[in-house]
Design a protein around this motif. Structure first.
Motif, mmCIF file in Angstrom:
data_model
loop_
_atom_site.group_PDB
_atom_site.id
_atom_site.type_symbol
_atom_site.label_atom_id
_atom_site.label_comp_id
_atom_site.label_asym_id
_atom_site.label_seq_id
_atom_site.Cartn_x
_atom_site.Cartn_y
_atom_site.Cartn_z
ATOM 1 N N VAL A 1 12.665 -8.035 -10.101
ATOM 2 C CA VAL A 1 11.223 -8.217 -10.149
ATOM 3 C C VAL A 1 10.592 -7.313 -9.090
ATOM 4 O O VAL A 1 10.987 -7.338 -7.927
ATOM 5 N N SER A 2 9.637 -6.515 -9.528
ATOM 6 C CA SER A 2 8.927 -5.638 -8.608
ATOM 7 C C SER A 2 7.449 -6.013 -8.599
ATOM 8 O O SER A 2 6.947 -6.668 -9.515
ATOM 9 N N ARG B 1 3.042 -8.165 -11.257
ATOM 10 C CA ARG B 1 4.478 -8.446 -11.226
ATOM 11 C C ARG B 1 5.108 -7.758 -12.424
ATOM 12 O O ARG B 1 4.632 -7.887 -13.549
ATOM 13 N N GLY B 2 6.181 -7.023 -12.174
ATOM 14 C CA GLY B 2 6.891 -6.357 -13.251
ATOM 15 C C GLY B 2 8.351 -6.753 -13.234
ATOM 16 O O GLY B 2 8.925 -6.964 -12.171
ATOM 17 N N VAL B 3 8.947 -6.869 -14.407
ATOM 18 C CA VAL B 3 10.361 -7.204 -14.502
ATOM 19 C C VAL B 3 11.083 -5.966 -15.014
ATOM 20 O O VAL B 3 10.783 -5.467 -16.094
ATOM 21 N N ASN C 1 4.986 -17.817 -3.126
ATOM 22 C CA ASN C 1 3.653 -18.429 -3.227
ATOM 23 C C ASN C 1 2.549 -17.407 -2.997
ATOM 24 O O ASN C 1 1.562 -17.378 -3.739
ATOM 25 N N ARG C 2 2.708 -16.589 -1.962
ATOM 26 C CA ARG C 2 1.665 -15.601 -1.656
ATOM 27 C C ARG C 2 1.573 -14.544 -2.752
ATOM 28 O O ARG C 2 0.475 -14.111 -3.112
ATOM 29 N N LEU C 3 2.707 -14.145 -3.300
ATOM 30 C CA LEU C 3 2.678 -13.181 -4.398
ATOM 31 C C LEU C 3 1.972 -13.765 -5.613
ATOM 32 O O LEU C 3 1.193 -13.074 -6.282
ATOM 33 N N ALA C 4 2.197 -15.031 -5.887
ATOM 34 C CA ALA C 4 1.519 -15.688 -7.007
ATOM 35 C C ALA C 4 0.011 -15.730 -6.778
ATOM 36 O O ALA C 4 -0.780 -15.493 -7.706
ATOM 37 N N THR D 1 0.835 -1.212 0.000
ATOM 38 C CA THR D 1 0.000 0.000 0.000
ATOM 39 C C THR D 1 0.865 1.255 0.000
ATOM 40 O O THR D 1 0.411 2.319 -0.408
ATOM 41 N N ALA D 2 2.114 1.132 0.434
ATOM 42 C CA ALA D 2 3.026 2.276 0.428
ATOM 43 C C ALA D 2 3.623 2.518 -0.962
ATOM 44 O O ALA D 2 4.210 3.564 -1.208
ATOM 45 N N GLY D 3 3.477 1.549 -1.863
ATOM 46 C CA GLY D 3 4.012 1.701 -3.212
ATOM 47 C C GLY D 3 4.680 0.425 -3.673
ATOM 48 O O GLY D 3 4.813 -0.536 -2.915
ATOM 49 N N PRO D 4 5.133 0.415 -4.927
ATOM 50 C CA PRO D 4 5.781 -0.776 -5.481
ATOM 51 C C PRO D 4 7.010 -1.173 -4.662
ATOM 52 O O PRO D 4 7.654 -0.331 -4.037
ATOM 53 N N ALA D 5 7.305 -2.464 -4.679
ATOM 54 C CA ALA D 5 8.463 -2.968 -3.938
ATOM 55 C C ALA D 5 9.065 -4.141 -4.688
ATOM 56 O O ALA D 5 8.365 -4.897 -5.361
ATOM 57 N N TYR D 6 10.378 -4.268 -4.542
ATOM 58 C CA TYR D 6 11.076 -5.416 -5.089
ATOM 59 C C TYR D 6 10.917 -6.595 -4.139
ATOM 60 O O TYR D 6 10.632 -6.435 -2.953
ATOM 61 N N PHE D 7 11.120 -7.789 -4.677
ATOM 62 C CA PHE D 7 11.000 -9.015 -3.898
ATOM 63 C C PHE D 7 11.852 -8.928 -2.625
ATOM 64 O O PHE D 7 11.388 -9.221 -1.528
ATOM 65 N N ALA D 8 13.106 -8.530 -2.784
ATOM 66 C CA ALA D 8 14.017 -8.455 -1.630
ATOM 67 C C ALA D 8 13.527 -7.448 -0.597
ATOM 68 O O ALA D 8 13.666 -7.667 0.612
ATOM 69 N N ASP D 9 12.942 -6.351 -1.056
ATOM 70 C CA ASP D 9 12.407 -5.344 -0.130
ATOM 71 C C ASP D 9 11.238 -5.909 0.665
ATOM 72 O O ASP D 9 11.109 -5.659 1.866
#
Length: 108
Positions: free
Chosen positions: A73-74, A63-65, A50-53, A27-35
């Motif tokens: 991946v963000s 999902r964006g690359v 799994n949860r992201l899927a 909700t704060a904005g886009p984030a990378y997997f590691a973030d």
């Protein structure tokens, strides 16, 4: 009296462990997997993936690359996911007022 079918669907998805936390972070904005992994202590890479899927299949996130190298991946909320923001803000206010700090789910 029966539970509302909509509430059942919401909690079937968002009531799964870690899912609410993932949406809350996004909700704060886009984030990378590691973030996301850093923002949610205790979640494994496999569980996060799994949860992201599941959230992507429910059309709550996209999902964006990002071009590389290295490829990154963000994730960001869709319009439907963004519509959850007021509900999450209200839940946070409710928790601050009504849920003591000492009440924590097992494993947190």
């Amino acid at each position: 009296m029966q539970v509302d079918a909509g509430i059942t669907r919401v909690f079937h998805l968002l009531g799964k462990r870690w899912t609410g936390q993932i949406v809350s972070v996004l909700t704060a904005g886009p984030a990378y997997f590691a973030d996301l992994r850093r923002a949610i202590p205790g979640i494994s890479e496999r569980m996060l993936s799994n949860r992201l899927a599941e959230l992507a299949a429910a059309e709550l996130i996209v999902r964006g690359v990002d071009g590389g190298p290295p490829l990154r991946v963000s994730y960001r909320l869709t319009r439907a996911g963004t519509a959850l923001k007021p509900a999450f803000e209200e839940l946070e206010r409710w928790a601050q007022t009504h849920l003591p700090e000492t009440v924590r789910p097992a494993g947190c």
